[in-house]
Design a protein around this motif. Structure first.
Motif, PDB file in Angstrom:
ATOM      1  N   ASP A  47       0.841  -1.188   0.000  1.00  0.00           N
ATOM      2  CA  ASP A  47       0.000   0.000   0.000  1.00  0.00           C
ATOM      3  C   ASP A  47       0.879   1.241   0.000  1.00  0.00           C
ATOM      4  N   THR A  48       0.844   1.997  -1.093  1.00  0.00           N
ATOM      5  CA  THR A  48       1.679   3.196  -1.195  1.00  0.00           C
ATOM      6  C   THR A  48       0.976   4.453  -0.690  1.00  0.00           C
ATOM      7  N   ARG A  49      -0.318   4.365  -0.393  1.00  0.00           N
ATOM      8  CA  ARG A  49      -1.032   5.560   0.071  1.00  0.00           C
ATOM      9  C   ARG A  49      -0.589   6.000   1.449  1.00  0.00           C
ATOM     10  N   GLU A  50      -0.057   5.098   2.256  1.00  0.00           N
ATOM     11  CA  GLU A  50       0.356   5.509   3.590  1.00  0.00           C
ATOM     12  C   GLU A  50       1.633   6.352   3.559  1.00  0.00           C
ATOM     13  N   GLN A  51       2.276   6.463   2.416  1.00  0.00           N
ATOM     14  CA  GLN A  51       3.444   7.320   2.274  1.00  0.00           C
ATOM     15  C   GLN A  51       3.059   8.756   1.944  1.00  0.00           C
ATOM     16  N   VAL A  52       1.781   8.985   1.625  1.00  0.00           N
ATOM     17  CA  VAL A  52       1.318  10.304   1.219  1.00  0.00           C
ATOM     18  C   VAL A  52       0.856  11.089   2.443  1.00  0.00           C
ATOM     19  N   HIS A  53       1.419  12.290   2.601  1.00  0.00           N
ATOM     20  CA  HIS A  53       1.010  13.213   3.662  1.00  0.00           C
ATOM     21  C   HIS A  53       0.705  14.546   2.995  1.00  0.00           C
ATOM     22  N   LEU A  54      -0.535  14.999   3.105  1.00  0.00           N
ATOM     23  CA  LEU A  54      -0.944  16.266   2.517  1.00  0.00           C
ATOM     24  C   LEU A  54      -1.052  17.303   3.629  1.00  0.00           C
ATOM     25  N   PHE A  55      -0.475  18.481   3.395  1.00  0.00           N
ATOM     26  CA  PHE A  55      -0.443  19.532   4.402  1.00  0.00           C
ATOM     27  C   PHE A  55      -1.408  20.656   4.011  1.00  0.00           C
ATOM     28  N   PHE A  56      -2.120  21.183   5.016  1.00  0.00           N
ATOM     29  CA  PHE A  56      -3.108  22.232   4.811  1.00  0.00           C
ATOM     30  C   PHE A  56      -2.914  23.318   5.858  1.00  0.00           C
ATOM     31  N   PRO A  57      -3.291  24.571   5.528  1.00  0.00           N
ATOM     32  CA  PRO A  57      -3.115  25.654   6.496  1.00  0.00           C
ATOM     33  C   PRO A  57      -4.132  25.622   7.639  1.00  0.00           C
ATOM     34  N   SER A  58      -5.267  24.945   7.445  1.00  0.00           N
ATOM     35  CA  SER A  58      -6.278  24.888   8.502  1.00  0.00           C
ATOM     36  C   SER A  58      -7.014  23.556   8.437  1.00  0.00           C
ATOM     37  N   ALA A  59      -7.719  23.251   9.514  1.00  0.00           N
ATOM     38  CA  ALA A  59      -8.510  22.021   9.565  1.00  0.00           C
ATOM     39  C   ALA A  59      -9.665  22.089   8.572  1.00  0.00           C
ATOM     40  N   GLU A  60     -10.229  23.276   8.393  1.00  0.00           N
ATOM     41  CA  GLU A  60     -11.346  23.436   7.468  1.00  0.00           C
ATOM     42  C   GLU A  60     -10.925  23.144   6.034  1.00  0.00           C
ATOM     43  N   ALA A  61      -9.705  23.553   5.665  1.00  0.00           N
ATOM     44  CA  ALA A  61      -9.205  23.290   4.315  1.00  0.00           C
ATOM     45  C   ALA A  61      -8.989  21.793   4.101  1.00  0.00           C
ATOM     46  N   ALA A  62      -8.477  21.111   5.111  1.00  0.00           N
ATOM     47  CA  ALA A  62      -8.263  19.665   5.005  1.00  0.00           C
ATOM     48  C   ALA A  62      -9.588  18.923   4.909  1.00  0.00           C
ATOM     49  N   ILE A  63     -10.579  19.345   5.689  1.00  0.00           N
ATOM     50  CA  ILE A  63     -11.893  18.712   5.656  1.00  0.00           C
ATOM     51  C   ILE A  63     -12.563  18.954   4.307  1.00  0.00           C
ATOM     52  N   ALA A  64     -12.436  20.176   3.779  1.00  0.00           N
ATOM     53  CA  ALA A  64     -13.027  20.493   2.478  1.00  0.00           C
ATOM     54  C   ALA A  64     -12.403  19.638   1.380  1.00  0.00           C
ATOM     55  N   TYR A  65     -11.091  19.437   1.436  1.00  0.00           N
ATOM     56  CA  TYR A  65     -10.425  18.600   0.435  1.00  0.00           C
ATOM     57  C   TYR A  65     -10.916  17.158   0.526  1.00  0.00           C
ATOM     58  N   ALA A  66     -11.006  16.622   1.753  1.00  0.00           N
ATOM     59  CA  ALA A  66     -11.432  15.233   1.933  1.00  0.00           C
ATOM     60  C   ALA A  66     -12.875  15.040   1.449  1.00  0.00           C
ATOM     61  N   GLU A  67     -13.743  15.993   1.740  1.00  0.00           N
ATOM     62  CA  GLU A  67     -15.130  15.874   1.290  1.00  0.00           C
ATOM     63  C   GLU A  67     -15.233  15.977  -0.228  1.00  0.00           C
ATOM     64  N   LYS A  68     -14.437  16.868  -0.828  1.00  0.00           N
ATOM     65  CA  LYS A  68     -14.468  17.025  -2.284  1.00  0.00           C
ATOM     66  C   LYS A  68     -13.936  15.780  -2.989  1.00  0.00           C
ATOM     67  N   ALA A  69     -12.918  15.137  -2.406  1.00  0.00           N
ATOM     68  CA  ALA A  69     -12.319  13.951  -3.009  1.00  0.00           C
ATOM     69  C   ALA A  69     -13.060  12.669  -2.640  1.00  0.00           C
ATOM     70  N   GLY A  70     -14.055  12.745  -1.767  1.00  0.00           N
ATOM     71  CA  GLY A  70     -14.814  11.559  -1.371  1.00  0.00           C
ATOM     72  C   GLY A  70     -14.051  10.635  -0.438  1.00  0.00           C
ATOM     73  N   ILE A  71     -13.244  11.213   0.420  1.00  0.00           N
ATOM     74  CA  ILE A  71     -12.425  10.437   1.361  1.00  0.00           C
ATOM     75  C   ILE A  71     -13.098  10.471   2.729  1.00  0.00           C
ATOM     76  N   ALA A  72     -13.336   9.299   3.301  1.00  0.00           N
ATOM     77  CA  ALA A  72     -13.854   9.233   4.667  1.00  0.00           C
ATOM     78  C   ALA A  72     -12.716   9.632   5.603  1.00  0.00           C
ATOM     79  N   PHE A  73     -13.017  10.424   6.609  1.00  0.00           N
ATOM     80  CA  PHE A  73     -11.949  10.936   7.460  1.00  0.00           C
ATOM     81  C   PHE A  73     -12.390  11.006   8.907  1.00  0.00           C
ATOM     82  N   THR A  74     -11.399  11.065   9.781  1.00  0.00           N
ATOM     83  CA  THR A  74     -11.616  11.350  11.192  1.00  0.00           C
ATOM     84  C   THR A  74     -10.685  12.494  11.556  1.00  0.00           C
ATOM     85  N   VAL A  75     -11.180  13.433  12.329  1.00  0.00           N
ATOM     86  CA  VAL A  75     -10.394  14.580  12.758  1.00  0.00           C
ATOM     87  C   VAL A  75      -9.928  14.331  14.184  1.00  0.00           C
TER      88      VAL A  75
END
Length: 93
Positions: A47-75
């Protein structure tokens, strides 16, 4: 389904500064278990996805990206900073 974890990196005990602690990180959960490599003995997986770390300036930006990409997430909430106010003279008491 792809799942991710959104968190804010805390300052570790070996740092005196707070560089990069204001950024939020989105990292993907591993979808398969790690297994030892028969040649080297190192643990790894396909699994190569665990090597990916995406950085965001705020929690809201990270949540917006996850929702737009259809990624289930936990904060994971940021840990509370504990200030230990101490004077230099306190070392000699």
């Amino acid at each position: 389904m792809t799942t991710a974890r959104i968190y804010q990196r805390p300052k570790n005990a070996m740092q005196s500064g707070r560089a990069y602690t204001d950024r939020w990180v989105l990292e993907f959960e591993s979808s398969e278990a790690k297994r030892p490599d028969p040649l080297t003995g190192w643990a790894g997986s396909g699994d190569t996805r665990e090597q990916v770390h995406l950085f965001f300036p705020s929690a809201e930006a990270a949540i917006a990206y996850a929702e737009k990409a259809g990624i289930a997430f936990t904060v994971v909430p940021a840990p509370e900073r504990k200030l230990k106010l101490q004077a230099y003279a306190d070392n000699f008491r």
